[in-house]
Scaffold this active site. Structure first.
Site, PDB file in Angstrom:
ATOM      1  N   CYS A 138      10.807  51.267  38.151  1.00  0.00           N
ATOM      2  CA  CYS A 138       9.692  51.696  38.257  1.00  0.00           C
ATOM      3  C   CYS A 138       8.575  50.924  37.155  1.00  0.00           C
ATOM      4  CB  CYS A 138       9.445  53.077  37.343  1.00  0.00           C
ATOM      5  SG  CYS A 138       9.805  53.574  35.730  1.00  0.00           S
ATOM      6  N   CYS A 144      16.048  54.048  31.409  1.00  0.00           N
ATOM      7  CA  CYS A 144      14.561  54.322  31.268  1.00  0.00           C
ATOM      8  C   CYS A 144      14.207  55.703  31.233  1.00  0.00           C
ATOM      9  CB  CYS A 144      13.864  53.945  32.755  1.00  0.00           C
ATOM     10  SG  CYS A 144      12.201  53.935  33.066  1.00  0.00           S
ATOM     11  N   CYS A 186      11.684  57.136  34.612  1.00  0.00           N
ATOM     12  CA  CYS A 186      12.308  57.399  36.068  1.00  0.00           C
ATOM     13  C   CYS A 186      13.885  57.827  35.862  1.00  0.00           C
ATOM     14  CB  CYS A 186      12.220  56.416  36.819  1.00  0.00           C
ATOM     15  SG  CYS A 186      13.283  54.820  36.545  1.00  0.00           S
ATOM     16  N   ASP A 220       9.682  22.613  35.377  1.00  0.00           N
ATOM     17  CA  ASP A 220       8.996  23.239  34.477  1.00  0.00           C
ATOM     18  C   ASP A 220       9.955  23.456  32.979  1.00  0.00           C
ATOM     19  OD1 ASP A 220       7.795  25.169  32.887  1.00  0.00           O
ATOM     20  OD2 ASP A 220       7.101  26.457  34.126  1.00  0.00           O
TER      21      ASP A 220
END
Length: 412
Positions: A204, A217, A220, A338
Site C-alpha cells: 500500500c 504495515c 494495510c 550508473d
C-alpha cells in the site's frame, strides 16, 4: 517424472549442435565459455528449445539480486544426493545461457537454474519449474533494472499462475510481496542485512514498522509471514524444530542464509537437511568468488560485491585492520553504467584499512571515499595496487566486470 528423456525433434537437435559449435568457436577465439553465444544460436534455430530441454527435468529456479549464483551451487550439490544435476554453474543466467546449460544435461534428473531477475517470469513460463527460490530484492544496475517495487510486482504477476513450490525469504518484504501470489510458499527466515530498499510497504505504500526481526504495515496489515525454516546462528532449524549444523567452506552470514534456503529447497525433493548440508561443504568457491590466489608473491582473496547490499555483506567478511584492501569498480554494460549507488554504501566500515583504489571508475570511488573521510591511494592497475599494499593477505573487493578483469590478471 523427470528423467524420461524422449528424443528431441530434428530441428531441436540441429539447434543444440549448432549452439555447441558456436560455443566451441567462441572458446577457441578466447571470448569466454561461449555459453551465451551458443544459446543465442540455438534459440534462433528453435525458439522453443528451452522448453523442450526442460521437459524431462525437475527444474529449480533461483533468483535474487544477491546470492543467486552461490545458492544455485549449494542447491545443486545438495540435490546430487538424489540424482544427476545440470546447472548454469558459471552464472550465465539469461535465456541464452540457461539454454546452453540445459543442452549439456540430457542424462540429468534435476535442472538447477540461476535466473536474472528481469527474466524470472519468462523462464518460469518456459521451464515449468517444480520449485523457485527467491532470496532478496535490492537496488542494482539502476540504468537497466526496474525499481525494486516494480520488479517485485512483475514477479508477483508472473508467479501467480505457477504450480511451483516457492521457497522465499520471509525477512525481505519485497520478496514476501512477490511470493504471496503463489498458492504454495515455504517461508525461510534467512535474514536481511540491507533494509534500505524496503522501508515502505510494497502493498500500500505505507511505512513499514520494524520491531526487532519482525516487520509489518500498520496501514494495510501486510506483515512478515511465520517461517517454517530458519537460520539460527550456525544452525538451520527445520519445520519440526530440529537444528542442523551448517559447515561451509564459504565465509559469512550471507552464505549461511543461502545454505538455509538451499536446505529448504532440497527438502522439497526428499533430501534430508543433514545430507543436504553435509554435501554443501564441498563448495569451496563460486566462479572465483572467495578464492585465495598468489599474485606477485602476495596472497589475494577475491570478493565480489555488485551493489550496496552486496558491499554490506562483504565488509563483514574481511579480516580486521590493518589488513590491506583493494577496491575496484567499473561501470560497463554488465555492471550498470550508473555509479550513484556508491553513495549508498557505508565505506566508513573500512576505517583503519590501508585502501588502494583501481578500476574504470576509480575516481568516482575516490570521491566517495574522500567524503567518507578515509585514507586511500588511487592506483593505475592491480599490479601497482599490490606493490603499494602493506604486508599481509590482501582483500580484493570488486564489482562484476572489475572482478572478471582481476581474475584474468591474477590467473584465476
Amino acid at each position: 517424472m523427470a528423467g524420461n528423456t524422449e528424443p528431441l525433434p530434428p530441428r531441436a537437435k540441429l539447434a543444440v549442435t549448432a549452439g555447441r559449435a558456436a560455443a566451441a568457436v567462441s572458446r577457441v577465439a578466447g571470448r569466454g565459455s561461449g555459453s551465451v553465444i551458443g544459446g543465442k544460436v540455438s534459440l534462433r534455430l528453435d525458439p522453443d528449445l528451452l522448453a523442450r530441454l526442460a521437459r524431462h527435468l525437475d527444474v529449480i529456479l533461483v533468483s535474487a539480486t544477491n546470492g543467486k549464483t552461490t545458492t544455485t551451487r549449494l542447491i545443486a550439490e545438495a540435490l546430487r544426493a538424489s540424482g544427476p544435476v545440470v546447472s548454469n554453474a558459471l552464472g550465465a543466467n539469461m535465456p541464452a545461457g540457461i539454454t546452453s546449460a540445459l543442452a549439456g544435461g540430457s542424462d540429468a534428473r534435476y535442472g538447477v537454474i540461476e535466473v536474472d531477475e528481469k527474466y524470472l517470469a519468462g523462464v518460469a513460463r518456459d521451464t515449468t519449474p517444480k520449485a523457485i527460490a527467491l532470496l532478496n530484492l535490492s537496488r542494482d544496475q539502476l540504468d537497466r533494472a526496474a525499481e525494486t517495487r516494480m520488479l517485485a510486482e512483475k514477479w508477483r504477476e508472473g508467479l501467480a499462475g505457477s504450480k511451483a513450490t516457492v521457497i522465499a525469504n520471509a525477512d525481505d518484504p519485497l520478496i514476501v510481496w512477490a511470493a504471496s501470489s503463489s498458492p504454495n510458499v515455504v517461508w525461510v527466515a534467512a535474514g536481511q542485512e540491507w533494509k534500505d530498499d524496503a522501508w515502505s510497504c510494497p502493498s500500500c505504500g505505507g511505512v513499514l514498522q520494524r520491531p526487532g526481526d519482525d516487520w509489518g504495515c500498520a496501514d494495510c496489515g501486510f506483515r512478515r509471514p511465520r517461517p517454517t525454516w530458519a537460520l539460527n546462528g550456525d544452525y538451520v532449524l527445520d519445520p519440526q524444530g530440529s537444528a542442523w549444523p551448517i559447515h561451509l567452506q564459504l565465509p559469512g552470514r550471507a552464505n549461511k542464509a543461502n545454505a538455509a534456503t538451499s536446505a529448504a529447497v532440497a527438502a522439497t525433493f526428499g533430501v534430508p537437511p543433514q545430507v543436504a548440508l553435509e554435501r554443501m561443504y564441498a563448495v569451496q568457491a563460486v566462479a572465483g568468488r572467495y578464492d585465495v590466489v598468489t599474485f606477485m608473491d602476495r596472497q589475494l582473496r577475491l570478493l565480489l560485491a555488485k551493489n550496496p547490499a552486496g558491499w554490506l555483506e562483504t565488509f563483514s567478511l574481511i579480516d580486521p585492520p590493518p589488513t590491506p584492501v583493494i577496491l575496484s569498480v567499473n561501470a560497463r554494460g554488465a555492471d550498470g553504467t550508473d555509479t550513484s549507488w556508491l553513495w549508498d554504501v557505508d565505506y566508513t566500515r573500512l576505517a583503519g584499512h590501508p585502501i588502494m583504489v583501481i578500476g574504470d571508475r576509480k575516481l568516482d570511488l575516490a570521491v566517495r571515499l574522500e567524503v567518507a573521510g578515509l585514507d586511500f591511494r588511487v592506483c593505475e592497475n592491480a599490479d601497482e595496487a599490490v606493490r603499494m599494499a602493506p604486508p599481509g593477505r590482501i582483500e580484493v573487493i570488486a564489482n562484476y566486470t572489475a572482478f572478471q578483469d582481476l581474475r584474468r590478471r591474477v590467473g584465476n
